[in-house]
Design an enzyme around this catalytic site. Structure first.
Site, PDB file in Angstrom:
ATOM      1  N   GLN A  31       0.792  -1.203  -0.016  1.00  0.00           N
ATOM      2  CA  GLN A  31       0.003  -0.004   0.305  1.00  0.00           C
ATOM      3  C   GLN A  31       0.866   1.201   0.121  1.00  0.00           C
ATOM      4  OE1 GLN A  31      -2.425  -0.055   3.619  1.00  0.00           O
ATOM      5  NE2 GLN A  31      -0.774  -0.483   4.931  1.00  0.00           N
TER       6      GLN A  31
ATOM      7  N   HIS B 273      -2.703   0.065  -3.564  1.00  0.00           N
ATOM      8  CA  HIS B 273      -3.832   0.401  -2.727  1.00  0.00           C
ATOM      9  C   HIS B 273      -4.448   1.914  -2.740  1.00  0.00           C
ATOM     10  CE1 HIS B 273      -5.267   2.200   1.184  1.00  0.00           C
ATOM     11  NE2 HIS B 273      -5.619   0.885   1.375  1.00  0.00           N
TER      12      HIS B 273
ATOM     13  N   ASP C 238      -7.861   0.981  -3.000  1.00  0.00           N
ATOM     14  CA  ASP C 238      -8.974   1.112  -1.915  1.00  0.00           C
ATOM     15  C   ASP C 238      -9.683   2.317  -2.173  1.00  0.00           C
ATOM     16  OD1 ASP C 238     -10.550   1.194   0.385  1.00  0.00           O
ATOM     17  OD2 ASP C 238      -8.954   0.198   1.526  1.00  0.00           O
TER      18      ASP C 238
ATOM     19  N   GLU D 124     -11.543  -2.094  -3.889  1.00  0.00           N
ATOM     20  CA  GLU D 124     -11.883  -2.357  -2.297  1.00  0.00           C
ATOM     21  C   GLU D 124     -12.746  -1.271  -1.964  1.00  0.00           C
ATOM     22  OE1 GLU D 124      -9.698  -2.648   1.734  1.00  0.00           O
ATOM     23  OE2 GLU D 124      -8.492  -3.216  -0.062  1.00  0.00           O
TER      24      GLU D 124
ATOM     25  N   ASP E 134     -14.192  -4.775   2.474  1.00  0.00           N
ATOM     26  CA  ASP E 134     -13.235  -4.338   4.039  1.00  0.00           C
ATOM     27  C   ASP E 134     -14.230  -3.856   5.156  1.00  0.00           C
ATOM     28  OD1 ASP E 134     -11.422  -3.444   5.924  1.00  0.00           O
ATOM     29  OD2 ASP E 134     -10.418  -1.893   4.466  1.00  0.00           O
TER      30      ASP E 134
ATOM     31  N   GLN F 131     -11.208  -9.212   2.650  1.00  0.00           N
ATOM     32  CA  GLN F 131      -9.937  -8.668   3.151  1.00  0.00           C
ATOM     33  C   GLN F 131     -10.309  -9.314   4.652  1.00  0.00           C
ATOM     34  OE1 GLN F 131      -7.003  -5.427   5.360  1.00  0.00           O
ATOM     35  NE2 GLN F 131      -8.664  -4.545   3.982  1.00  0.00           N
TER      36      GLN F 131
ATOM     37  N   LYS G  55      -9.109  -8.703   8.140  1.00  0.00           N
ATOM     38  CA  LYS G  55      -8.255  -7.661   8.654  1.00  0.00           C
ATOM     39  C   LYS G  55      -7.661  -7.959  10.048  1.00  0.00           C
ATOM     40  CE  LYS G  55      -8.518  -2.328   8.325  1.00  0.00           C
ATOM     41  NZ  LYS G  55      -8.021  -2.170   6.825  1.00  0.00           N
TER      42      LYS G  55
ATOM     43  N   CYS H 238      -1.795  -0.546   8.635  1.00  0.00           N
ATOM     44  CA  CYS H 238      -0.242   0.138   8.551  1.00  0.00           C
ATOM     45  C   CYS H 238       0.276   0.109  10.178  1.00  0.00           C
ATOM     46  CB  CYS H 238      -0.406   1.328   7.938  1.00  0.00           C
ATOM     47  SG  CYS H 238      -1.824   2.288   8.282  1.00  0.00           S
TER      48      CYS H 238
END
Length: 409
Positions: free
Chosen positions: A171, A193, A235, A270, A304, A326, A328, A358
């Protein structure tokens, strides 16, 4: 072999916690800082440094194994757990979780997780606790069995030892152009991303976004090595729905239009829209997926927001409400549930993407690699941080070390 003691250590996540609602409402940036008042509860400002909490298990042979707890970047958004509160998590871990850890056999991974993560006061433990403690328990089992974490998961879930490398997805953060170049030079499998999280980045009717998609595709041929042909993954944080409306047909039309601008590429979109609830999201995403499949489009929808827990993932997979889910990791909770989530997706023939945030750490990223490889996920996120190089190095090197070990077996 029992756990003799439990240690806690304050830590830093690799990025920042951001108030998604405030950013979506139009908060402007001044350098790296967002200007304005926060909207989401518990945020003192729109952007705050990510914190983490490490939990260490002291084993009978005095070895110490660790796992890291944290929240995701957009905490409190889309049905997620609230912003990570280090003091609260530390107190609950010390009072409730530590005594349970001292009473389990860490060599039996799934059984230990089940006992430690029993409800407290009729409620599930915070998912951040499950996430960090499950990493530590997995490392404990690996240490006691003299095996890799991936091998422990294969044994516990009755899976064959993996042989296929899992593609890595990077990303870009806000440094889009520079980081896209880094990804292309490193021949990343899936990119970039793009962090299309505001009207400015999406543009009127999506024109700014579409221009960026075309630029990324063109750039891969300009500076990439011969034969390099990555999957393009963007995304958009619900901005297709915010800009053109929430009618599934119109959203599908737009996604097809974007895909047509980059022929020959697989295009992942996404979070094309946020329909306000898990149920509405499932129903409408299923319609969008069906329209794209009927047209034979190369575009794939990735879910997501509003797909957080293991049960959420099961519902999306059963409804075919995404081409790719995803998973997560901090939002799922126990890393054992991440493994279960991948296996559910594979059973339902839906793509499984082991993601995360992140804001994670090196330790949580490395544990995620073992889950991704053991379950043979379709792709995994390079994490933590937003700098490309660091996350790609941590995840890529861990995968390479794991396969070197497995090949020797």
């Amino acid at each position: 072999m029992q756990i003799k003691d439990v240690l806690l250590a304050l830590g830093n996540g690799a990025f920042f916690y951001d108030d998604q609602a405030a950013i979506r409402a139009g908060a402007s940036q001044d350098g790296f800082v967002y200007v304005g008042e926060p909207v989401t509860p518990d945020f003192a400002s729109i952007r705050v440094p990510a914190s983490s909490l490490s939990v260490g298990l002291v084993l009978a042979d005095n070895a110490v194994v660790w796992g890291d707890m944290m929240s995701v970047q957009y905490s409190g958004a889309g049905g997620r757990d609230p912003l990570f509160d280090t003091a609260q998590i530390s107190d609950l871990t010390s009072r409730v979780v530590a005594p349970r850890l001292l009473d389990v056999d860490p060599s039996c991974y799934l059984a230990a997780c089940a006992k430690v993560f029993e409800p407290f006061q009729h409620s599930r433990l915070p998912l951040a606790i499950e996430y960090g403690v499950s990493q530590a328990l997995l490392r404990a089992a690996a240490h006691l069995h003299r095996a890799t974490m991936a091998e422990i998961l294969c044994s516990e879930f009755n899976l064959p030892l993996p042989t296929r490398r899992v593609p890595i997805y990077c990303q870009s953060g806000d440094a889009r152009e520079i980081n896209v170049d880094k990804m292309i030079l490193r021949a990343v499998d899936v990119l970039p991303h793009g962090l299309i999280n505001s009207r400015q980045k999406f543009g009127v009717n999506g024109h700014t976004f579409m221009a960026f998609v075309k630029w990324v595709a063109t750039r891969t041929s300009e500076i990439g090595r011969p034969g390099y042909h990555p999957v393009l993954h963007f995304d958009v944080y619900g901005w297709i729905g915010l800009e053109i409306g929430l009618e599934p047909q119109r959203i599908a039309d737009f996604v097809c239009k974007v895909a047509d601008t980059v022929p020959g590429f697989t295009l992942n979109i996404e979070c094309p829209a946020d329909f306000g609830s898990t149920e509405a999201q499932i129903n409408n995403y299923a319609r969008i997926v069906s329209i794209l499949d009927d047209r034979g489009s190369s575009a794939r929808i990735v879910v997501d927001e509003r797909c957080n827990t293991l049960e959420d993932i099961r519902l999306y997979a059963e409804a075919k409400a995404a081409h790719l889910v995803q998973i997560k990791t901090p939002d799922v909770g126990s890393i054992a549930d991440t493994a279960r989530a991948v296996l559910i997706c594979k059973e339902k023939q839906v793509g499984a993407y082991v993601g995360g945030s992140c804001t994670e750490t090196d330790l949580s990223a490395q544990a995620s690699v073992h889950v991704s490889v053991a379950t043979q996920a379709d792709m995994m996120l390079a994490k933590p941080g937003m700098g490309v190089d660091e996350g790609f190095s941590i995840v890529g090197n861990e995968q390479n070390r794991l396969f070197a070990t497995l090949n020797r077996r």
